[in-house]
Every structure is written in C-alpha cells, then in structure tokens.
Design an enzyme around this catalytic site. Structure first.
Site, PDB file in Angstrom:
ATOM      1  N   HIS A  17       0.895  -1.464  -0.179  1.00 38.77           N
ATOM      2  CA  HIS A  17       0.232  -0.118   0.234  1.00 38.77           C
ATOM      3  C   HIS A  17       0.902   1.069   0.113  1.00 38.77           C
ATOM      4  CE1 HIS A  17      -4.016   2.113   1.339  1.00 38.77           C
ATOM      5  NE2 HIS A  17      -3.477   3.121   1.202  1.00 38.77           N
ATOM      6  N   HIS A  19       1.403   5.541  -2.116  1.00 44.33           N
ATOM      7  CA  HIS A  19       0.948   6.471  -2.762  1.00 44.33           C
ATOM      8  C   HIS A  19       2.554   7.062  -2.802  1.00 44.33           C
ATOM      9  CE1 HIS A  19      -3.202   6.541  -0.946  1.00 44.33           C
ATOM     10  NE2 HIS A  19      -2.742   5.953  -0.095  1.00 44.33           N
ATOM     11  N   LYS A 103      -9.928  -1.271  -5.978  1.00 49.52           N
ATOM     12  CA  LYS A 103      -9.411  -0.131  -4.874  1.00 49.52           C
ATOM     13  C   LYS A 103     -11.141   0.311  -4.689  1.00 49.52           C
ATOM     14  CE  LYS A 103      -8.199   1.843  -1.186  1.00 49.52           C
ATOM     15  NZ  LYS A 103      -6.980   2.836  -0.413  1.00 49.52           N
ATOM     16  N   HIS A 140     -11.154   0.845   1.566  1.00 50.20           N
ATOM     17  CA  HIS A 140     -10.341   1.758   2.695  1.00 50.20           C
ATOM     18  C   HIS A 140     -11.740   1.885   3.505  1.00 50.20           C
ATOM     19  CE1 HIS A 140      -9.331   6.056   4.106  1.00 50.20           C
ATOM     20  NE2 HIS A 140     -10.550   5.326   4.737  1.00 50.20           N
ATOM     21  N   HIS A 178      -4.664  -0.804   5.915  1.00 53.03           N
ATOM     22  CA  HIS A 178      -4.413   0.497   7.178  1.00 53.03           C
ATOM     23  C   HIS A 178      -5.770   0.278   7.815  1.00 53.03           C
ATOM     24  CE1 HIS A 178      -7.075   2.829   4.826  1.00 53.03           C
ATOM     25  NE2 HIS A 178      -6.172   2.978   4.197  1.00 53.03           N
ATOM     26  N   ASP A 252       0.714   2.437   4.013  1.00 50.42           N
ATOM     27  CA  ASP A 252       0.408   3.675   3.708  1.00 50.42           C
ATOM     28  C   ASP A 252       1.640   5.478   3.287  1.00 50.42           C
ATOM     29  OD1 ASP A 252      -1.700   5.150   2.628  1.00 50.42           O
ATOM     30  OD2 ASP A 252      -2.747   5.003   4.787  1.00 50.42           O
TER      31      ASP A 252
HETATM   32  O1  DOR Z   1      -3.882   9.325   5.059  1.00 46.26           O
HETATM   33  C1  DOR Z   1      -4.022   8.644   4.138  1.00 46.26           C
HETATM   34  N1  DOR Z   1      -3.433   9.544   3.311  1.00 46.26           N
HETATM   35  N2  DOR Z   1      -5.241   8.059   4.480  1.00 46.26           N
HETATM   36  C2  DOR Z   1      -5.503   7.919   3.142  1.00 46.26           C
HETATM   37  O2  DOR Z   1      -6.385   6.562   2.926  1.00 46.26           O
HETATM   38  C3  DOR Z   1      -5.297   8.637   1.576  1.00 46.26           C
HETATM   39  C4  DOR Z   1      -3.935   8.867   1.886  1.00 46.26           C
HETATM   40  C5  DOR Z   1      -3.604  10.136   0.608  1.00 46.26           C
HETATM   41  O3  DOR Z   1      -3.881   9.583  -0.703  1.00 46.26           O
HETATM   42  O4  DOR Z   1      -3.268  11.106   1.006  1.00 46.26           O
HETATM   43 ZN    ZN Z   2      -3.390   5.095   0.938  1.00 52.89          ZN
END
Ligand code: DOR
Ligand code: ZN
Length: 357
Positions: A17, A19, A103, A140, A178, A252
């Site tokens: 997970h 980003h 997702k 999520h 998460h 995450d």
């Molecule tokens: O804290 C988070 N940031 N939780 C999420 O579900 C998305 C992520 C983000 O994309 O910034």
């Molecule tokens: Zn995330």
C-alpha cells in the site's frame, strides 16, 4: 539468557500500500520505496484517478521511468472503482496483469475520493465479476456520514458494509487496508486468510491518538483512518506478533506538501524513508522477530497469488538518523519520525562486501 539479535536477513519485502503521486513528487519519493521493497501496490487516487487500463498503463510507465537506473523495483497497479467502471476493461486488465486488484474508496473518505462509491449496491455487479475471476478487492474501510463519529468509522464500515459484502460474495478476496481498531483485528483474524486479509501501517503501530495532540497539534501525524486509542494500537501490535497469515505489510506512505497539510489539513503520513525500520522495531519490541519475514515478504504474495521474491536484504542493529525533510522545488515534505534516530538500519553495500571477503 536470550541472545540479542544484531542482524537479520530476510526475503526482500513488498509494500502492499503505497502512494507515489505523480510528476516531481513521484520522481523524488520513489527512491525511498525502491530502496527497501522489491514490489509495491501503487494506490490509484491521483487527482485524476486511475480508473481504467489506459490510465494505469500510462501511470505505470511514468513510475518505471522515475526509478533509479539500476532499479528492478516493480510497481503493481490497482484500478480505482467507480460506479461506471467498465466490466470489460476490468476483466481484461486483470487477465493481462495490468491490474493486481481494484480499490474501493467510499465517497468522501479520503484524498481524491470524490469519484468513489456512495452506496455499495452501486457496484454489486462489479464485485460479482471480481469474485468470479478471483480479482482481489482492496478496501478503504470507513463508513462516511456526518452522524458517525470519525473514531467509529472503521467499526461502522465492518458492521454495516463489510459483513454484507462478505455474505453476498463469500469467495471475493478482500484486503482491508490500513486497519486501526481491535474490532478490525478480531474480524480479520476470524476469517480464512485466503479470502480476507489486512494491511497494517507503521504509524498505526507506533502511535496512538494522544501523539497527535501532545506538544501542540501535530499535522504530520494526521492520517486516515485517524490514529486511534492506545488499546487499538496494542491490538495491532499483537496481531502482527502472532504471525497469522491474514496480516501483511502496507505502509500507506502518503506524501503531502507541508504547506498543504497546514492550509488544507491533508491526511497522510510520508513514512517511506523509515517504514521498514519502524516495522522491525515493533517486531523486536514484541519479541516476535521470528514472524518478521512472513509479515514483510510472504503473506502478501501468498494472498495475491504471486511468487515470493528471490532477493534478500539485511537489517543491522545500528543507529539510523532519519531525514528532517525532503525538498521539491519550493515545497517540502516532512517524513514520519523526521530527524529521529532509529535503532535499525539497512546494511550498506560496503558492510555486506566486507562480510563476503
Ligand atoms: O492518510 C491517508 N492518506 N489515508 C488515505 O486513505 C489516503 C492517503 C492519501 O492519499 O493521502
Ligand atoms: Zn492509502
């Protein structure tokens, strides 16, 4: 007396997970993930979400091009589900391995989720297909409603939506992303790891909601699902220490510019520079290093039905001072545990070379 472990070699982990964002941010942050992880699932919640094969192939290319020259890091892509997702596109994407899964973002749950799902019955036809073709659904898991207390969103999602999905589609493979509560831990533990698994982040293992408010409000610890009470943090730590196959690594890591965190209250913690070092710290504290490798490197591939990595990495008990910040143009991103010293670090090439000689 127990011998203290000073060094540990494990199969190179995957992060299920991540980003990475896009453009300059992608180019800057990818190095921290590729340093520790062989593969990662890249979240599709870009400003223009990755909702079909064409967008995903193009995004994956941008990621591959942003890697270091000698990197063999593999980005694994997921499709952002909307009520208009094309069944044909999804099926082709999965069969051609363009997507490893899809997702589900509930509408308004988090960053760039306004194309997400308002009511789960909007996508029953998609879930039916996914169950049939054994395509994993990543969730999520928060129920969003102004009347639901933000701390109860995860439990409410399990009670009102997840139980329903599992009843209707018992063989659908689901990763609850998460997780943050003892209720989520118990729910996942009770189920067969073939069909239900969960990722756990380093920040939900290392922090609880007090940390967000101590010494003034801490915007860099604001994430979603929001940090919970200490009893939940303890439940997560026990979950990973017990070595159950349902749990695996998903950091995450979610970079946001510091200015945006202050002005817009963006949710997300950029932990990639230290995520693996955080996990080993918790496994050591819990006396559970014997289960470290399965959490990092085996349970995930087994769930997603892909081969376990061949490479290994070695972590050594040696202080590692984390970065204070990274700069991108005039902006900065503050990492999790900025400027702090961790007890573990990655063995450097010189160290492993000396060992071989
Ligand atoms: O804290 C988070 N940031 N939780 C999420 O579900 C998305 C992520 C983000 O994309 O910034
Ligand atoms: Zn995330």
């Amino acid at each position: 007396m127990l011998k203290k472990i000073k060094k540990i070699t494990i199969i190179k982990p995957d992060d299920w997970h991540v980003h990475l964002r896009d453009k300059e941010t992608l180019k800057k942050v990818i190095q921290y993930t590729e340093k520790y992880y062989k593969r990662a699932i890249i979240m599709p919640n870009l400003e223009n979400p990755v909702t079909n094969c064409t967008k995903s192939i193009a995004y994956q290319k941008r990621i591959l091009n942003a890697r270091k020259l000698d990197s063999n890091f593999e980005p694994l892509m997921v499709c952002y589900l909307t009520k208009n997702t094309s069944l044909k596109d999804l099926q082709i994407g999965f069969s051609k391995k363009i997507f490893i899964g899809a997702k589900l973002y509930p509408y308004g749950a988090t960053t760039n989720s306004l194309e997400g799902i308002k009511n789960i019955n909007e996508i029953y036809h998609i879930l039916e297909l996914m169950e049939k073709i054994k395509m994993p659904l990543l969730i999520h898991g928060e129920k969003i409603d102004n009347n639901i207390d933000i701390y109860d969103r995860e439990k409410k999602f399990i009670d009102d939506t997840l139980i329903l999905i599992r009843k209707k589609f018992p063989e659908l493979k689901i990763t609850l992303e998460h997780i943050t509560t003892k209720e989520a831990v118990s729910y996942v533990e009770e189920h067969n790891s073939l069909y239900l698994s969960a990722t756990i982040t380093p920040h939900h293992l290392m922090c609880n909601r007090n940390d967000m408010f101590i010494k003034g409000i801490q915007p860099n610890l604001y994430c979603l699902p929001v940090l919970k009470r200490n009893i939940h943090q303890i439940a997560l730590k026990k979950a990973i220490s017990n070595g159950k196959k349902n749990f695996f690594l998903g950091s995450d890591t979610a970079p946001h510019f510091y200015q945006k965190k202050i002005s817009n209250g963006c949710a997300g913690i950029f932990n990639a520079p230290v995520s693996l070092l955080c996990y080993i710290t918790i496994f050591e504290e819990m006396n559970a290093l014997k289960n470290f490798q399965s959490f990092c490197s085996e349970n995930g591939p087994n769930f997603y039905n892909i081969p376990i990595n061949q490479e290994t990495i070695t972590l050594v008990k040696k202080p590692y001072k984390n970065l204070n910040q990274i700069n991108i143009g005039n902006n900065k991103i503050i990492p999790f545990l900025a400027g702090k010293t961790l007890n573990w670090s990655l063995e450097t090439n010189e160290e492993s070379f000396k060992k071989e000689k």
